[in-house]
Write a protein that holds these residues in place. Structure first.
Motif, short mmCIF file in Angstrom:
data_model
loop_
_atom_site.label_atom_id
_atom_site.label_comp_id
_atom_site.label_asym_id
_atom_site.label_seq_id
_atom_site.Cartn_x
_atom_site.Cartn_y
_atom_site.Cartn_z
N ASN A 122 0.83 -1.21 0.00
CA ASN A 122 0.00 0.00 0.00
C ASN A 122 0.86 1.25 0.00
N PHE A 123 1.98 1.20 0.71
CA PHE A 123 2.89 2.34 0.74
C PHE A 123 3.41 2.65 -0.67
N ILE A 124 3.76 1.62 -1.41
CA ILE A 124 4.25 1.81 -2.77
C ILE A 124 3.15 2.39 -3.66
N SER A 125 1.92 1.93 -3.46
CA SER A 125 0.82 2.37 -4.32
C SER A 125 0.49 3.84 -4.14
N PHE A 126 0.78 4.41 -2.96
CA PHE A 126 0.43 5.81 -2.70
C PHE A 126 1.15 6.78 -3.63
N GLY A 127 2.27 6.35 -4.18
CA GLY A 127 3.01 7.24 -5.07
C GLY A 127 2.45 7.28 -6.48
N TYR A 128 1.43 6.47 -6.78
CA TYR A 128 0.93 6.36 -8.15
C TYR A 128 -0.54 6.76 -8.32
N ALA A 129 -1.26 7.02 -7.25
CA ALA A 129 -2.68 7.36 -7.39
C ALA A 129 -3.12 8.28 -6.27
N ALA A 130 -4.29 8.89 -6.46
CA ALA A 130 -4.83 9.82 -5.48
C ALA A 130 -5.16 9.09 -4.17
N GLN A 131 -4.97 9.78 -3.05
CA GLN A 131 -5.20 9.18 -1.74
C GLN A 131 -6.66 8.77 -1.57
N SER A 132 -7.58 9.62 -2.01
CA SER A 132 -9.01 9.32 -1.85
C SER A 132 -9.39 8.07 -2.65
N LEU A 133 -8.79 7.88 -3.83
CA LEU A 133 -9.09 6.71 -4.64
C LEU A 133 -8.59 5.44 -3.98
N LEU A 134 -7.36 5.46 -3.51
CA LEU A 134 -6.78 4.27 -2.89
C LEU A 134 -7.49 3.93 -1.58
N ALA A 135 -7.88 4.96 -0.83
CA ALA A 135 -8.60 4.70 0.42
C ALA A 135 -9.94 4.03 0.14
N ALA A 136 -10.62 4.47 -0.93
CA ALA A 136 -11.90 3.87 -1.28
C ALA A 136 -11.75 2.43 -1.73
N LEU A 137 -10.60 2.09 -2.31
CA LEU A 137 -10.37 0.73 -2.77
C LEU A 137 -10.27 -0.26 -1.62
N GLY A 138 -10.26 0.23 -0.40
CA GLY A 138 -10.26 -0.66 0.76
C GLY A 138 -11.50 -1.53 0.82
N SER A 139 -12.49 -1.27 -0.04
CA SER A 139 -13.71 -2.08 -0.08
C SER A 139 -13.41 -3.55 -0.36
N ILE A 140 -12.30 -3.84 -1.02
CA ILE A 140 -11.95 -5.22 -1.31
C ILE A 140 -11.78 -6.01 -0.02
N GLN A 141 -11.46 -5.32 1.08
CA GLN A 141 -11.28 -6.01 2.35
C GLN A 141 -12.59 -6.57 2.87
N PHE A 142 -13.73 -5.94 2.53
CA PHE A 142 -15.01 -6.45 2.98
C PHE A 142 -15.36 -7.74 2.26
N ILE A 143 -14.93 -7.86 1.02
CA ILE A 143 -15.16 -9.10 0.28
C ILE A 143 -14.28 -10.21 0.84
N SER A 144 -13.00 -9.93 0.98
CA SER A 144 -12.08 -10.94 1.48
C SER A 144 -12.34 -11.27 2.94
N ASN A 145 -12.85 -10.29 3.71
CA ASN A 145 -13.08 -10.52 5.13
C ASN A 145 -14.12 -11.61 5.37
N ILE A 146 -15.14 -11.68 4.50
CA ILE A 146 -16.16 -12.71 4.65
C ILE A 146 -15.55 -14.09 4.46
N GLY A 147 -14.75 -14.24 3.39
CA GLY A 147 -14.12 -15.53 3.14
C GLY A 147 -13.13 -15.93 4.21
N PHE A 148 -12.30 -14.97 4.64
CA PHE A 148 -11.31 -15.27 5.67
C PHE A 148 -11.98 -15.58 7.01
N ALA A 149 -13.02 -14.80 7.37
CA ALA A 149 -13.71 -15.04 8.63
C ALA A 149 -14.40 -16.40 8.64
#
Length: 339
Positions: free
Chosen positions: A61-88
């Motif tokens: 994530n640290f590397i990705s911050f240098g290539y895209a807007a902060q608001s965009l990358l923060a919103a992409l955290g939605s993938i964690q809700f998908i993976s969280n169901i499977g992992f849980a």
């Protein structure tokens, strides 16, 4: 392929790693509570592996911050809700209900709106520009409001009143301060990218400035705070409840910080603004649906009704292990009331 797409892909992979590590950390805390409460958590293999994945994910994530807007990358955290169901489900043996799936769908749809209509620019800032932004009046006012939010929700959490308010306030304080690490990480990643770029001539002298070291110190401080709060929150609350709250708070404040500091809102027209707001509303609906139906977890214990009796307490003892945070608290409470 655009820079923002590269940053988005790296960030998605990092988010999955972070969520996997988070669930392993929770698994280690559950094993410790059931088997060896006095044994330090670091001795559990699941915790060590979880820390490894969590660290790798944050590096990506640290590397990705240098290539895209902060608001965009923060919103992409939605993938964690998908993976969280499977992992849980597979790691923690949690029951995935229809309500949880619906809540996750609202959150994911909302974040898709945030990504689709967010800022897709990926400018590279000079050290002077970054330094000036930190002294901007609007940003300083935002920092003051952030401090007020932290103080308010910390006091609410300390009072310990409110079924959903206690874990929510804990997550807000964690997210408000922890999200600042995103800003400092993006500043550091931006300077690293600037130093490595051909236009900068590969000059690494900017990385040895006082501004760079101050950003590194602030990043380690806020990132360490976020990690400590996450680790403590997983030991106190149910992962299926606290993990989404953590992520929502972190996402919201990260987006706000990016808007204010980098002035990412300037690319928004009327349509983008409306769709962005609709996305946030969808996210908040998802938060509401994530509320548990029955027992409420507070400070790692089950909330027991004042009218409970021995038979009710015994029934709780035979509940699934993942629903029991502190059996000795139930016994102590029964002893105090009936001796």
């Amino acid at each position: 392929m655009g820079d923002w797409i590269t940053g988005a892909l790296i960030n998605l992979l990092g988010s999955i790693f972070i969520n996997f590590g988070t669930n392993l950390l929770k698994l280690a805390h559950d094993e410790r509570n059931l088997r060896a409460r006095m044994k330090p958590i670091i001795y559990f293999q699941a915790w060590r592996i979880g820390i490894l994945f969590f660290t790798i994910g944050n590096c990506l994530n640290f590397i990705s911050f240098g290539y895209a807007a902060q608001s965009l990358l923060a919103a992409l955290g939605s993938i964690q809700f998908i993976s969280n169901i499977g992992f849980a489900y597979f790691i923690l043996n949690k029951t995935v209900t229809i309500k949880l799936l619906l809540a996750t769908a609202f959150v994911v749809v909302g974040n898709i709106f945030l990504v689709a209509f967010g800022n897709h620019q990926s400018p590279v800032y000079t050290t002077e520009q970054l330094s000036e932004n930190y002294t901007n009046v609007i940003f300083l006012v935002y920092c003051l409001s952030l401090v007020l939010v932290v103080v308010l929700h910390h006091s609410i959490y300390k009072r310990g009143k409110g079924q959903m308010l206690v874990p929510f306030s804990y997550a807000v304080v964690s997210g408000a301060i922890g999200s600042c690490s995103v800003l400092f990480a993006k500043s550091l990643s931006n300077m690293l990218r600037l130093s490595m770029s051909s236009s900068g001539g590969g000059d690494y002298s900017t990385l040895h400035s006082g501004f760079t070291y101050s950003m590194l110190l602030m990043f380690l401080s806020t990132g360490g705070f976020w990690m400590a709060r996450l680790n403590e929150g997983l030991s106190r609350f149910d992962a299926i409840l606290i993990v989404p709250m953590f992520q929502i708070a972190w996402t919201f404040f990260s987006i706000c910080t990016g808007f204010v500091y980098f002035e990412e809102y300037k690319v928004f027209d009327a349509l983008r603004t409306i769709m962005f707001v609709l996305g946030m509303i969808s996210v908040f609906i998802g938060i509401y649906l994530l509320a548990p139906d029955d027992e409420v977890l507070k400070d790692g214990s089950l909330a027991v009704s004042k009218t409970s009796n021995l038979s009710q307490d015994v029934e709780r003892l035979f509940m699934p292990s993942d629903q029991i945070k502190d059996i000795d608290i139930i016994w102590t409470r029964y002893a105090d009331e009936n001796c």
